[in-house]
Design an enzyme around this catalytic site. Structure first.
Site, PDB file in Angstrom:
ATOM      1  N   LEU A 230      -7.990  -1.454 -29.337  1.00  0.00           N
ATOM      2  CA  LEU A 230      -9.274  -1.038 -29.301  1.00  0.00           C
ATOM      3  C   LEU A 230     -10.190  -1.982 -30.077  1.00  0.00           C
ATOM      4  O   LEU A 230      -9.650  -2.846 -31.233  1.00  0.00           O
ATOM      5  CB  LEU A 230      -9.409   0.363 -29.929  1.00  0.00           C
ATOM      6  CG  LEU A 230      -8.552   1.394 -29.373  1.00  0.00           C
ATOM      7  CD1 LEU A 230      -9.051   2.728 -30.134  1.00  0.00           C
ATOM      8  CD2 LEU A 230      -9.055   1.708 -27.752  1.00  0.00           C
ATOM      9  N   ASP A 273      -4.648   1.589 -33.814  1.00  0.00           N
ATOM     10  CA  ASP A 273      -5.267   1.556 -32.672  1.00  0.00           C
ATOM     11  C   ASP A 273      -4.611   0.922 -31.573  1.00  0.00           C
ATOM     12  O   ASP A 273      -5.298   0.422 -30.654  1.00  0.00           O
ATOM     13  CB  ASP A 273      -6.550   1.247 -32.917  1.00  0.00           C
ATOM     14  CG  ASP A 273      -6.857  -0.167 -33.516  1.00  0.00           C
ATOM     15  OD1 ASP A 273      -5.867  -0.700 -33.824  1.00  0.00           O
ATOM     16  OD2 ASP A 273      -7.920  -0.641 -33.281  1.00  0.00           O
TER      17      ASP A 273
END
Length: 380
Positions: A230, A273
């Protein structure tokens, strides 16, 4: 006594009272369980034929839990017409079986064809004559999920009240047995899952990728691997706190489940992430198509996060994006002497490096794993 059942994966799907399939046919001996159920029932109450019918939980959700709009599936049968019955569906509102399912009350009918709820359709379709019937509900928790049905008592004209009571007691055993199987399957499944996102965890990812690499080497074909990280996620944590960050990761997991999940795809949270997608029977072009769907879905989604007492946080489209790396197993051209576990690790490294290349190139984009001198790198 010969019992016929539908395939194990179909039984597992019908018994899945959760949104996600909890088990695979290798993990729960469901056909054997239903064979045992009908075998014991027939020992208690000898009958010409019998069946276990289970409702379809997907139709329950589709029809907003209106039981009379559901269908009952013959999951296991014995008797003369067993092969014609197993797998057949009937409306949950039809017949004596349907009456038992809808009311949750057992029924004993010594003259079945005179019963107000008798439905002759199944008899006509399979060429059978039902004279007497005893049916008891099967429950999962507090709700009825199916019916055990015995037809035409052997040795005498009809069933009696003592046998009905015996089957009522036996139905409790059936419910407990089914719940035990599903609980065991649920624990196995939870061990594979990431608590936060609901996706598979990194341990399962590594095991499954090893299996897929072995399969490709044995059977041929290709295999695609997508790594994604991300963008700007640290800014979300810094501005809104880690609670919102965690909920954002959960929303990303739901997005990946919606966009990337299929019969050939396995989606996992790799850590932090970072997420990964394994796509079986897929080369670079197919992987890029899936990767682009993922990239666009994340970039174009407005995430609405429940921050608890702090209220609701809205992350506008583009606040969180993803950089992706895609690698094709066949395009890496491994030396023949390279062991499988090294090949798997190099496969991961190629997709991971491609992901970092995408970040370095400006983020919110896709890069591909390139052919490299794997022989030289593994010896270095």
């Amino acid at each position: 006594m010969r019992v016929v059942t539908i395939p194990a994966d179909e039984i597992a799907r019908l018994l899945d009272r959760q949104r996600r399939l909890l088990t695979s046919p290798e993990e729960a001996p469901l056909p054997e369980l239903f064979e045992e159920i009908l075998g014991i029932a027939n020992q208690f109450v000898p009958s010409e034929s019998g069946s276990v019918l289970i409702d379809d939980p997907r139709l329950k959700v589709t029809n907003r839990w209106q039981p009379d709009s559901n269908e009952l599936v013959f999951v296991a049968c014995f008797g003369e017409k067993a092969d014609q019955l197993v797998g057949r569906r009937m409306r949950a509102s039809d017949g004596i079986v349907g009456k038992v399912y809808l009311t949750g009350e057992a029924i004993l009918s010594p003259e079945a064809q005179r019963h107000a709820s008798f439905f002759p359709g199944i008899d006509r379709e399979v060429g059978y004559t039902t004279n007497s019937v005893v049916c008891v509900p099967i429950r999962m928790g507090s709700s009825t999920c199916g019916v055990l049905e015995l037809i035409n008592r052997r040795g005498r004209g009809s069933f009696d009240e003592s046998e009905l009571e015996l089957l009522r007691i036996f139905a409790g055993y059936i419910s407990t047995s089914l719940q035990n199987v599903l609980d065991a399957a649920r624990y196995r499944e939870l061990a594979k899952r990431d608590d936060l996102s609901g996706l598979y965890n990194d341990r399962f990812f590594n095991e499954h990728l090893s299996d897929e690499v072995e399969r490709v080497e044995r059977q041929g074909g290709d295999l695609c691997l997508i790594f994604l990280d991300l963008d700007h996620f640290k800014a979300v944590n810094d501005r809104h706190g880690h609670l919102v960050g965690s909920q954002t990761l959960r929303e990303i997991g739901l997005t990946l489940s919606r966009v990337a999940s299929s019969e050939t795809s396995t989606v996992a949270r790799y850590g932090g992430d970072e997420f990964v997608v394994i796509i079986s029977h897929c080369g670079m072009s197919g992987g890029l198509e899936v990767g682009e769907r993922i990239r666009r879905a994340i970039a174009e989604t407005q995430f609405e996060i429940d921050a608890g007492p702090a209220g609701r946080v809205v992350l506008a489209p583009g606040t969180v994006t993803a950089s992706l790396g895609v690698a094709s197993y066949r395009e890496l051209e491994f030396p023949e002497e390279l062991p499988l576990h090294y090949r798997k690790n190099e496969f991961i490294r190629a997709a991971d490096q491609a992901m970092y290349d995408a970040k370095a190139s400006g983020k919110n984009r896709i890069s591909t794993g390139v052919k490299r001198d794997i022989r030289r790198q593994t010896r270095a």
